[in-house]
Design a protein around this motif. Structure first.
Motif, short mmCIF file in Angstrom:
data_model
loop_
_atom_site.label_atom_id
_atom_site.label_comp_id
_atom_site.label_asym_id
_atom_site.label_seq_id
_atom_site.Cartn_x
_atom_site.Cartn_y
_atom_site.Cartn_z
N ALA A 52 32.98 35.46 38.64
CA ALA A 52 34.27 34.90 39.05
C ALA A 52 35.06 34.43 37.83
O ALA A 52 36.28 34.61 37.77
N ALA A 53 34.37 33.85 36.85
CA ALA A 53 35.04 33.40 35.64
C ALA A 53 35.59 34.59 34.85
O ALA A 53 36.70 34.53 34.32
N GLN A 54 34.84 35.68 34.79
CA GLN A 54 35.33 36.87 34.11
C GLN A 54 36.53 37.47 34.82
O GLN A 54 37.49 37.91 34.19
N ALA A 55 36.49 37.48 36.13
CA ALA A 55 37.62 38.00 36.91
C ALA A 55 38.88 37.16 36.69
O ALA A 55 39.98 37.69 36.53
N ALA A 56 38.70 35.85 36.66
CA ALA A 56 39.83 34.94 36.44
C ALA A 56 40.39 35.15 35.04
O ALA A 56 41.62 35.13 34.83
N GLN A 57 39.53 35.36 34.07
CA GLN A 57 39.97 35.57 32.69
C GLN A 57 40.71 36.91 32.57
O GLN A 57 41.71 37.01 31.86
N ALA A 58 40.23 37.91 33.28
CA ALA A 58 40.88 39.24 33.25
C ALA A 58 42.28 39.17 33.89
O ALA A 58 43.21 39.81 33.42
N ARG A 59 42.42 38.36 34.93
CA ARG A 59 43.73 38.20 35.57
C ARG A 59 44.71 37.50 34.67
O ARG A 59 45.90 37.75 34.67
#
Length: 151
Positions: A142-149
């Motif tokens: 989830a943290a990686q997805a948020a960072q990618a966004r």
């Protein structure tokens, strides 16, 4: 024996209790082991009404810790080893409500049940670790997805 000052000299003691362990003049551990077995049986009987066959963990926590206090310093002979094993069997037989007359079967049943309980405990710990790992992996994802966004 009276001294010049009128007081008695203390006698040399053959045994004394130091930091909860019995120290004897001959350096052997038999008396300490027998003493510990008695203390553990007293602890067991005081909580025997609350212990059931599923609560071997409680037996380990309270009674075994009492029995094995200071065992690092013991010199154990074969006879004392048999005494300790017999004490363990006595606890397990009582908890499992098995008659002392069924000696051969008791040891097998009690040890099998103890192994099953230990296996269940290990499986529960493993499941808890897996759940924690999955939760941590999900949080990282989830943290990686948020960072990618954000990028």
């Amino acid at each position: 024996m009276l001294n010049k000052g009128g007081w008695k000299e203390p006698k040399a003691s053959r045994q004394l209790i130091y930091l909860g362990s019995l120290i004897t003049s001959n350096g052997k551990s038999e008396k300490e082991i027998l003493r510990r077995i008695g203390i553990a049986k007293t602890a067991f009987t005081s909580m025997a009404n609350t212990l059931t066959s599923e609560e071997i963990r409680s037996l380990k926590c309270s009674v075994w810790s009492t029995l094995l206090f200071g065992c690092e310093t013991w010199t154990i002979s074969k006879a004392m080893e048999k005494r300790l094993v017999a004490t363990e069997m006595w606890f397990l037989r009582w908890m499992l409500r098995i008659s002392w007359m069924k000696k051969a079967q008791v040891k097998k049943d009690a040890l099998d049940r103890r192994r099953q309980d230990e296996r269940r405990e290990r499986e529960a710990q493993h499941a808890a670790r897996e759940a924690a790992w999955a939760q941590a992996a999900q949080a990282a994802q989830a943290a990686q997805a948020a960072q990618a966004r954000n990028n």
